[in-house]
Motif scaffolding. Structure first.
Motif, short mmCIF file in Angstrom:
data_model
loop_
_atom_site.label_atom_id
_atom_site.label_comp_id
_atom_site.label_asym_id
_atom_site.label_seq_id
_atom_site.Cartn_x
_atom_site.Cartn_y
_atom_site.Cartn_z
N LEU A 124 0.84 -1.09 0.02
CA LEU A 124 0.02 0.06 0.06
C LEU A 124 0.85 1.27 -0.12
CD1 LEU A 124 -2.70 1.34 0.42
CD2 LEU A 124 -2.31 1.15 2.88
N ARG A 125 1.64 1.38 0.91
CA ARG A 125 2.69 2.55 1.00
C ARG A 125 3.57 2.62 -0.20
NH1 ARG A 125 6.22 1.23 5.17
NH2 ARG A 125 5.04 -0.55 5.85
N ASP A 126 4.12 1.58 -0.93
CA ASP A 126 4.68 1.46 -2.27
C ASP A 126 4.00 2.03 -3.29
OD1 ASP A 126 7.13 0.82 -3.72
OD2 ASP A 126 5.70 -0.63 -4.44
N LEU A 127 2.69 1.66 -3.14
CA LEU A 127 1.88 2.16 -4.63
C LEU A 127 1.40 3.58 -4.25
CD1 LEU A 127 -0.81 -0.64 -4.64
CD2 LEU A 127 0.55 0.22 -6.45
N ILE A 128 1.32 4.22 -3.07
CA ILE A 128 0.78 5.34 -2.79
C ILE A 128 2.28 6.45 -3.13
CG2 ILE A 128 0.66 7.43 -1.02
CD1 ILE A 128 -1.41 5.27 0.34
N GLN A 129 3.28 6.07 -2.88
CA GLN A 129 4.48 6.40 -3.22
C GLN A 129 4.61 6.56 -4.72
OE1 GLN A 129 6.89 7.95 -1.62
NE2 GLN A 129 8.46 8.35 -3.03
N GLN A 130 4.43 5.53 -5.44
CA GLN A 130 4.36 5.81 -6.89
C GLN A 130 3.39 6.64 -7.39
OE1 GLN A 130 4.69 1.96 -9.16
NE2 GLN A 130 4.96 1.06 -7.13
N MET A 131 2.16 6.81 -6.63
CA MET A 131 1.10 7.65 -7.05
C MET A 131 1.45 9.08 -6.77
SD MET A 131 -2.27 5.53 -5.92
CE MET A 131 -3.39 6.69 -6.28
N ARG A 132 2.10 9.51 -5.73
CA ARG A 132 2.77 10.67 -5.32
C ARG A 132 3.75 11.28 -6.55
NH1 ARG A 132 1.41 12.33 -0.50
NH2 ARG A 132 1.00 10.96 0.96
N GLN A 133 4.51 10.25 -6.78
CA GLN A 133 5.59 10.56 -7.96
C GLN A 133 4.91 11.19 -9.22
OE1 GLN A 133 8.43 7.35 -8.11
NE2 GLN A 133 9.25 8.08 -6.16
N ILE A 134 4.14 10.25 -9.69
CA ILE A 134 3.26 10.30 -10.98
C ILE A 134 2.36 11.69 -10.80
CG2 ILE A 134 1.53 9.59 -12.55
CD1 ILE A 134 2.72 6.83 -11.93
N ALA A 135 1.80 11.85 -9.76
CA ALA A 135 0.86 12.98 -9.37
C ALA A 135 1.74 14.34 -9.45
CB ALA A 135 0.20 12.97 -8.19
N ALA A 136 2.94 14.24 -8.87
CA ALA A 136 3.71 15.34 -8.86
C ALA A 136 4.08 15.90 -10.33
CB ALA A 136 5.06 15.08 -8.14
N LYS A 137 4.30 14.96 -11.41
CA LYS A 137 4.62 15.29 -12.64
C LYS A 137 3.50 15.56 -13.43
CE LYS A 137 8.17 11.63 -13.10
NZ LYS A 137 8.41 10.37 -13.51
N ALA A 138 2.21 14.93 -13.04
CA ALA A 138 0.99 15.42 -13.90
C ALA A 138 0.48 17.11 -13.45
CB ALA A 138 -0.09 14.30 -13.32
N THR A 139 0.65 17.08 -12.09
CA THR A 139 0.29 18.59 -11.54
C THR A 139 1.01 19.52 -12.06
OG1 THR A 139 1.23 18.01 -9.42
CG2 THR A 139 -0.99 17.73 -9.38
N GLU A 140 2.37 19.09 -12.22
CA GLU A 140 3.35 20.25 -12.91
C GLU A 140 2.89 20.54 -14.27
OE1 GLU A 140 7.96 20.42 -13.74
OE2 GLU A 140 7.56 19.20 -12.00
N LEU A 141 2.50 19.57 -14.96
CA LEU A 141 2.06 19.78 -16.30
C LEU A 141 0.63 20.42 -16.34
CD1 LEU A 141 2.79 16.29 -18.43
CD2 LEU A 141 3.79 18.47 -18.83
N LYS A 142 -0.19 20.15 -15.51
CA LYS A 142 -1.44 20.83 -15.34
C LYS A 142 -1.31 22.30 -15.27
CE LYS A 142 -5.15 17.35 -15.16
NZ LYS A 142 -6.54 17.77 -15.08
N LEU A 143 -0.45 22.46 -14.22
CA LEU A 143 -0.17 23.90 -13.81
C LEU A 143 0.52 24.88 -15.12
CD1 LEU A 143 1.24 23.41 -10.37
CD2 LEU A 143 -0.97 24.58 -11.00
N LYS A 144 1.30 24.25 -15.87
CA LYS A 144 1.93 24.65 -17.14
C LYS A 144 0.75 25.09 -17.88
CE LYS A 144 6.82 23.29 -16.87
NZ LYS A 144 7.39 22.06 -17.22
N GLN A 145 0.00 24.07 -18.10
CA GLN A 145 -1.06 24.25 -19.37
C GLN A 145 -2.18 25.30 -18.84
OE1 GLN A 145 -3.17 20.42 -19.63
NE2 GLN A 145 -1.77 19.83 -21.18
N ALA A 146 -2.27 25.66 -17.55
CA ALA A 146 -3.36 26.42 -16.80
C ALA A 146 -2.52 27.93 -17.11
CB ALA A 146 -3.80 26.29 -15.31
N ALA A 147 -1.28 27.86 -17.21
CA ALA A 147 -0.70 29.09 -17.13
C ALA A 147 -0.51 29.53 -18.62
CB ALA A 147 0.81 29.25 -16.52
N SER A 148 -0.54 28.65 -19.64
CA SER A 148 -0.33 29.35 -20.88
C SER A 148 -1.70 29.52 -21.43
CB SER A 148 0.57 28.07 -21.82
OG SER A 148 -0.27 27.08 -21.65
N PRO A 149 -1.93 30.59 -22.27
CA PRO A 149 -2.96 30.91 -22.79
C PRO A 149 -3.48 29.93 -23.98
CG PRO A 149 -1.44 32.49 -23.75
CD PRO A 149 -0.85 31.73 -22.76
#
Ligand SMILES: [Zn+2]
Length: 119
Positions: free
Chosen positions: A94-119
């Protein structure tokens, strides 16, 4: 090679994230702590535990965990130890899966923020 197109990359991350989240649902019961298996030698002269080769007593199983900063231990039977082993392995998974989800979420949220910032 990950796709270079940010939209595709984001879709990739979201897919992997959903796959991991689906795996979470399949995990059985979890339990904190760790399991130790011990063999001991007694003080009786001539006992098999002092033979050559020695046949120590055991195995004895013990579960231990930190609860509110204090180490708590419990003696377990072999069948209890088997259950604990499974639950503790599930907890690790469970902890291992959550760790992997955190890593992927960090990359995904970064991309989403970039998308939101560009017109
Ligand atoms: Zn002995």
């Amino acid at each position: 090679m990950p796709p270079t197109d940010p939209t595709k990359r984001l879709a990739d991350y979201e897919q992997r994230y959903r796959d991991l989240a689906a795996q979470l649902a399949t995990i059985g019961l979890i339990h904190a702590g760790s399991l130790t298996r011990r063999y001991t030698r007694c003080a009786t002269p001539g006992c098999k535990c002092h033979a050559d080769p020695p046949q120590p007593h055991g195995p004895y199983y013990q579960w231990s965990a930190k609860v509110n900063g204090k180490t708590v231990t419990r003696r377990l039977s072999a069948s209890e130890a088997e259950l604990y082993e499974e639950w503790i392995a599930n907890d690790r998974r469970l902890r291992d899966l959550i760790q992997q989800m955190r890593q992927i979420a960090a990359k995904a949220t970064e991309l989403k923020l970039k998308q939101a910032a560009s017109p």
